[in-house]
Design an enzyme around this catalytic site. Structure first.
Site, PDB file in Angstrom:
ATOM      1  CB  CYS A 183      29.295 -54.474 -78.001  1.00 17.05           C
ATOM      2  SG  CYS A 183      30.104 -53.371 -79.055  1.00 17.05           S
ATOM      3  NE  ARG A 210      33.794 -56.211 -70.958  1.00 17.96           N
ATOM      4  CZ  ARG A 210      33.869 -55.562 -72.219  1.00 17.96           C
ATOM      5  NH1 ARG A 210      33.922 -56.274 -73.341  1.00 17.96           N
ATOM      6  NH2 ARG A 210      34.205 -54.139 -72.355  1.00 17.96           N
TER       7      ARG A 210
END
Length: 281
Positions: free
Chosen positions: A239, A180
């Site tokens: 995050c 990611r």
């Protein structure tokens, strides 16, 4: 003894009978937001209340926010009191994801001035492996009064992150998986990639094969290497939505590297503004 970072299964088991201890089950699934509450009803640590990431630990999503905006702290203070948390309570939080979701409530409580909160090391899986008590009985709660002493210096806005990166005054650590972070895949958010100048440390690296946190000295060495010995107060964690970032923040606290901060909106907020830069690979 006060527990402020981690507590072992054996330590919690030895204190289950104490009336001034409050336990929270924070299990949650991004894929199914009812999975955590279902798992709780099927069995939990005796006395545990269920704290829902979406319902109680986040505010409603707006067009300008990330996926898990910080909650209304006045409302959360009232909820904590209703759950029986007072300012002298020892709070213990756990989940089934290595602390990835429990870390959110750990961070929120500390930000609200409550230091005596610890994550159960190894979570519910390690607890059950030790054949420790498990129940479907809902707790009998005596409401308390929780007074919030909010420290708004514990998190940064997107603008503050952008300015600090431009001034090279922070190290920004992204807790998402490498795939990611690099923009190779993005199963949750509409834009892939990462904030330019951020460095990657998947939160899973804080755990050993049993799902327990690594020793403090090992964590200290790893984070100091990653940040090039930058003072913890100049380290910011992010995050996807400001939840699993708390895991890296907790790991630094365990390591004795106290004082790092959270970019609460994280990637899902960063990409709301299409003028903000995006990096890949």
């Amino acid at each position: 003894m006060a527990y402020t970072t981690l507590i072992s299964a054996a330590e919690l088991a030895a204190n289950l009978h104490k009336s001034d201890w409050v336990i929270f089950d924070c299990r949650f699934s991004l894929a199914d937001d009812t999975a955590g509450s279902k798992a709780y009803r099927q069995g939990h640590i005796p006395g545990a209340r269920y704290a829902d990431l979406n319902q109680q630990l986040s505010a409603p999503v707006q067009s300008y926010t990330g996926r898990h905006p910080l909650p209304n702290f006045a409302a959360l203070s009232q909820q904590l009191g209703a759950w029986g948390v007072g300012n002298r309570s020892q709070v213990v939080v756990y989940d089934d994801a290595g602390g990835a979701f429990a870390g959110r409530l750990w961070w929120l409580l500390r930000t609200m001035g409550h230091q005596n909160v610890a994550v159960l090391d190894g979570g519910i899986q390690y607890w059950q492996k030790q054949n420790l008590p498990f129940t479907t009985v809902l707790p009998k709660i005596t409401p308390s009064h929780f007074r919030c002493y909010l420290d708004q210096q514990q998190w940064l806005s997107a603008a503050e992150v952008e300015n600090a990166l431009a001034a090279n005054s922070i190290t920004l650590i992204d807790a998402r998986t490498p795939e990611r972070f690099q923009g190779l895949q993005e199963p949750i958010d509409p834009v892939s990639g990462h904030v330019p100048k951020a460095v990657n440390r998947p939160f899973q690296l804080n755990l050993d094969k049993q799902g327990l946190f690594l020793p403090a000295e090992q964590l200290k060495t790893q984070f100091q290497t990653l940040t090039h010995l930058r003072p913890p107060a100049q380290v910011v964690h992010m995050c996807g939505s400001g939840v699993t970032a708390c895991h890296n923040l907790l790991a630094m606290e365990i390591a004795g590297l106290s004082g790092s901060k959270l970019y609460a909106g994280s990637w899902s907020e960063w990409i709301v503004n299409k003028n903000r830069p995006v990096a890949k690979a």
